[in-house]
Design an enzyme around this catalytic site. Structure first.
Site, PDB file in Angstrom:
ATOM      1  N   SER A 217      52.541 -16.618  36.402  1.00  0.00           N
ATOM      2  CA  SER A 217      51.865 -16.932  35.149  1.00  0.00           C
ATOM      3  C   SER A 217      50.356 -16.848  35.335  1.00  0.00           C
ATOM      4  O   SER A 217      49.770 -17.640  36.075  1.00  0.00           O
ATOM      5  CB  SER A 217      52.252 -18.332  34.684  1.00  0.00           C
ATOM      6  OG  SER A 217      51.469 -18.694  33.565  1.00  0.00           O
TER       7      SER A 217
ATOM      8  N   ASP B  28      50.503 -16.157  28.804  1.00  0.00           N
ATOM      9  CA  ASP B  28      50.591 -17.154  27.737  1.00  0.00           C
ATOM     10  C   ASP B  28      49.421 -16.993  26.776  1.00  0.00           C
ATOM     11  O   ASP B  28      48.255 -17.108  27.174  1.00  0.00           O
ATOM     12  CB  ASP B  28      50.565 -18.565  28.317  1.00  0.00           C
ATOM     13  CG  ASP B  28      51.854 -18.924  29.032  1.00  0.00           C
ATOM     14  OD1 ASP B  28      52.933 -18.670  28.452  1.00  0.00           O
ATOM     15  OD2 ASP B  28      51.787 -19.446  30.160  1.00  0.00           O
TER      16      ASP B  28
ATOM     17  N   HIS C  57      54.149 -14.485  26.020  1.00  0.00           N
ATOM     18  CA  HIS C  57      54.652 -15.610  25.238  1.00  0.00           C
ATOM     19  C   HIS C  57      53.587 -16.025  24.232  1.00  0.00           C
ATOM     20  O   HIS C  57      52.496 -16.467  24.618  1.00  0.00           O
ATOM     21  CB  HIS C  57      54.998 -16.785  26.166  1.00  0.00           C
ATOM     22  CG  HIS C  57      55.505 -17.986  25.437  1.00  0.00           C
ATOM     23  ND1 HIS C  57      55.646 -19.224  26.039  1.00  0.00           N
ATOM     24  CD2 HIS C  57      55.909 -18.172  24.139  1.00  0.00           C
ATOM     25  CE1 HIS C  57      56.098 -20.095  25.163  1.00  0.00           C
ATOM     26  NE2 HIS C  57      56.259 -19.486  24.001  1.00  0.00           N
TER      27      HIS C  57
ATOM     28  N   ASP D 274      59.773 -22.054  32.373  1.00  0.00           N
ATOM     29  CA  ASP D 274      58.325 -22.058  32.582  1.00  0.00           C
ATOM     30  C   ASP D 274      57.817 -23.489  32.543  1.00  0.00           C
ATOM     31  O   ASP D 274      57.993 -24.184  31.546  1.00  0.00           O
ATOM     32  CB  ASP D 274      57.652 -21.223  31.478  1.00  0.00           C
ATOM     33  CG  ASP D 274      56.134 -21.158  31.632  1.00  0.00           C
ATOM     34  OD1 ASP D 274      55.616 -21.623  32.666  1.00  0.00           O
ATOM     35  OD2 ASP D 274      55.483 -20.635  30.717  1.00  0.00           O
ATOM     36  N   GLY D 275      57.176 -23.892  33.648  1.00  0.00           N
ATOM     37  CA  GLY D 275      56.552 -25.205  33.682  1.00  0.00           C
ATOM     38  C   GLY D 275      56.938 -26.009  34.905  1.00  0.00           C
ATOM     39  O   GLY D 275      58.105 -26.378  35.067  1.00  0.00           O
ATOM     40  N   GLY D 276      55.973 -26.231  35.808  1.00  0.00           N
ATOM     41  CA  GLY D 276      56.259 -27.022  36.997  1.00  0.00           C
ATOM     42  C   GLY D 276      57.215 -26.362  37.965  1.00  0.00           C
ATOM     43  O   GLY D 276      57.878 -27.042  38.758  1.00  0.00           O
TER      44      GLY D 276
ATOM     45  N   GLY E 189      52.973 -20.673  37.952  1.00  0.00           N
ATOM     46  CA  GLY E 189      51.525 -20.494  37.926  1.00  0.00           C
ATOM     47  C   GLY E 189      50.851 -21.070  39.142  1.00  0.00           C
ATOM     48  O   GLY E 189      50.576 -20.364  40.114  1.00  0.00           O
TER      49      GLY E 189
ATOM     50  N   MET F  28      61.186 -24.046  27.987  1.00  0.00           N
ATOM     51  CA  MET F  28      60.001 -24.663  28.571  1.00  0.00           C
ATOM     52  C   MET F  28      60.400 -25.919  29.341  1.00  0.00           C
ATOM     53  O   MET F  28      61.116 -26.778  28.817  1.00  0.00           O
ATOM     54  CB  MET F  28      58.993 -25.012  27.489  1.00  0.00           C
ATOM     55  CG  MET F  28      58.427 -23.813  26.731  1.00  0.00           C
ATOM     56  SD  MET F  28      57.493 -22.689  27.802  1.00  0.00           S
ATOM     57  CE  MET F  28      56.141 -23.771  28.340  1.00  0.00           C
TER      58      MET F  28
ATOM     59  N   MET G 218      47.555 -18.589  23.692  1.00  0.00           N
ATOM     60  CA  MET G 218      47.421 -19.878  23.013  1.00  0.00           C
ATOM     61  C   MET G 218      46.237 -19.845  22.053  1.00  0.00           C
ATOM     62  O   MET G 218      45.182 -19.307  22.396  1.00  0.00           O
ATOM     63  CB  MET G 218      47.225 -20.999  24.036  1.00  0.00           C
ATOM     64  CG  MET G 218      48.307 -21.077  25.088  1.00  0.00           C
ATOM     65  SD  MET G 218      48.018 -22.452  26.221  1.00  0.00           S
ATOM     66  CE  MET G 218      49.253 -22.125  27.473  1.00  0.00           C
TER      67      MET G 218
ATOM     68  N   MET H 198      52.211 -18.553  22.019  1.00  0.00           N
ATOM     69  CA  MET H 198      52.172 -19.973  21.637  1.00  0.00           C
ATOM     70  C   MET H 198      51.110 -20.119  20.548  1.00  0.00           C
ATOM     71  O   MET H 198      50.057 -20.722  20.747  1.00  0.00           O
ATOM     72  CB  MET H 198      51.823 -20.846  22.839  1.00  0.00           C
ATOM     73  CG  MET H 198      52.790 -20.761  23.999  1.00  0.00           C
ATOM     74  SD  MET H 198      52.342 -21.960  25.271  1.00  0.00           S
ATOM     75  CE  MET H 198      53.253 -21.340  26.661  1.00  0.00           C
TER      76      MET H 198
ATOM     77  N   GLY I 297      51.103 -25.767  26.568  1.00  0.00           N
ATOM     78  CA  GLY I 297      49.691 -25.950  26.277  1.00  0.00           C
ATOM     79  C   GLY I 297      48.786 -25.896  27.482  1.00  0.00           C
ATOM     80  O   GLY I 297      47.664 -25.397  27.388  1.00  0.00           O
ATOM     81  N   PHE I 298      49.257 -26.369  28.621  1.00  0.00           N
ATOM     82  CA  PHE I 298      48.404 -26.417  29.803  1.00  0.00           C
ATOM     83  C   PHE I 298      49.206 -26.117  31.054  1.00  0.00           C
ATOM     84  O   PHE I 298      50.385 -26.468  31.150  1.00  0.00           O
ATOM     85  CB  PHE I 298      47.759 -27.804  29.956  1.00  0.00           C
ATOM     86  CG  PHE I 298      46.818 -28.159  28.842  1.00  0.00           C
ATOM     87  CD1 PHE I 298      45.494 -27.738  28.867  1.00  0.00           C
ATOM     88  CD2 PHE I 298      47.261 -28.901  27.762  1.00  0.00           C
ATOM     89  CE1 PHE I 298      44.638 -28.060  27.833  1.00  0.00           C
ATOM     90  CE2 PHE I 298      46.401 -29.236  26.725  1.00  0.00           C
ATOM     91  CZ  PHE I 298      45.081 -28.807  26.759  1.00  0.00           C
TER      92      PHE I 298
ATOM     93  N   HIS J 286      53.636 -12.826  33.646  1.00  0.00           N
ATOM     94  CA  HIS J 286      53.782 -13.689  32.472  1.00  0.00           C
ATOM     95  C   HIS J 286      52.410 -14.034  31.909  1.00  0.00           C
ATOM     96  O   HIS J 286      51.523 -14.492  32.640  1.00  0.00           O
ATOM     97  CB  HIS J 286      54.530 -14.967  32.856  1.00  0.00           C
ATOM     98  CG  HIS J 286      54.853 -15.843  31.691  1.00  0.00           C
ATOM     99  ND1 HIS J 286      55.953 -15.634  30.883  1.00  0.00           N
ATOM    100  CD2 HIS J 286      54.203 -16.915  31.176  1.00  0.00           C
ATOM    101  CE1 HIS J 286      55.991 -16.562  29.942  1.00  0.00           C
ATOM    102  NE2 HIS J 286      54.927 -17.352  30.086  1.00  0.00           N
TER     103      HIS J 286
END
Length: 219
Positions: free
Chosen positions: A7, A34, A65, A174-176, A196, A136, A36, A67, A141-142, A32
Site C-alpha cells: 500500500s 488508496d 481503492h 487491508d489494515g494492520g 503498508g 477492511m 481519499m 475512498m 482513513g489512515f 495498492h
C-alpha cells in the site's frame, strides 16, 4: 498462492519511482493505491495524476481503492490513469450495481469494499458482479492502525459464500496486515493482502513480503 499488494499510502513520496522498483524487486504482485478525499474519510491523499505517474514506472497491476464521495464522477479518470482494479466503498455508493457495471464497461476489474462495521449481507446482491471483495481490517482513513480481529468472522463468512455459490471474487484485506496477522486472515480465507507500514517501514521489503506470502495456504 497468496498475493501481496504493498500500500503506497505508507511509501516515501519523495522517491516514488524508487519505491516502485523496490517492491517490484521484492516480488510484490500488485500495487495498492488508496484515494481519499477528506469527506468520505478524514484524510486526503492523491488523485489520478499520481496513479498515472506510478503506472509509467511499472508493469504491476494497479489496485485502486476509491475512498471518496461520488465515485461515479471519477471512474473514467482512474481508467485513463491506468487502474487495473477499481474498488469502490459500499458505504459511498448510491447505485452500487450501476457503478460496478460501469467499471466493467471501462475494462477494469470491479471491486467493492466494506468497512469493519458493515455487515457482509449488504454486498450479497452484487457478489456475482465482483472480481474483488475488499474487507477492511481497520477503519478506513489512515495508515498505521491496529488490526481489528472481529473482521476475521466476516472473512470466513465471505469465503463460505463465494465457495457455496461458485463465484470468482477474490477476498482482499487491508489494515494492520503484517506477517503475524497475515496468517490469521489467510486461514480465514483472504487471498490478497494489502500491507503498508509492515513493508515500507522495514529494512528488507523482500523478506517481509516473502514471510507474508508464506504465512498461510489458501484453504
Amino acid at each position: 498462492m497468496i498475493k501481496i499488494a504493498p500500500s503506497f499510502l505508507s511509501a516515501d513520496f519523495r522517491n516514488l519511482q524508487k519505491e516502485v522498483k523496490k517492491v517490484e524487486s521484492a516480488r510484490a504482485d500488485m500495487i495498492h493505491l488508496d484515494i481519499m478525499d477528506g469527506h468520505f474519510v478524514p484524510n486526503i491523499t492523491f488523485g489520478p495524476m499520481i496513479v498515472r505517474d506510478i503506472k509509467r514506472c511499472t508493469r504491476l497491476p494497479l489496485d485502486v481503492h476509491l475512498m471518496i464521495e461520488n465515485p461515479d464522477f471519477y471512474l473514467e479518470d482512474f481508467k485513463d490513469a491506468g487502474a487495473d482494479y477499481l474498488t469502490i466503498s459500499i458505504e459511498s455508493a448510491t447505485h452500487l450495481h450501476r457503478t460496478l457495471a460501469r467499471i466493467k464497461e471501462l475494462k477494469m476489474k470491479a471491486g467493492c469494499a466494506l468497512s469493519p462495521g458493515t455487515p457482509f449481507d449488504l454486498v450479497k446482491p452484487v457478489m456475482k458482479n465482483l472480481d474483488l471483495l475488499l474487507l477492511m481490517t481497520v477503519n478506513p482513513g489512515f495508515g498505521g492502525q491496529s488490526f481489528i480481529p472481529d473482521v476475521l468472522d466476516k472473512i470466513k463468512i465471505a469465503k463460505d459464500y463465494i465457495k457455496k455459490n461458485k463465484l470468482r471474487a477474490e477476498i482482499e484485506v487491508d489494515g494492520g496486515i503484517n506477517p503475524q496477522t497475515a496468517k490469521l486472515v489467510t486461514e480465514a480465507g483472504a487471498t490478497i493482502l494489502v500491507a503498508g507500514d509492515a513493508i515500507f517501514k522495514s529494512k528488507d521489503y523482500k523478506m517481509v513480503i516473502k514471510r507474508m506470502r508464506e504465512s498461510g495456504k489458501v484453504r
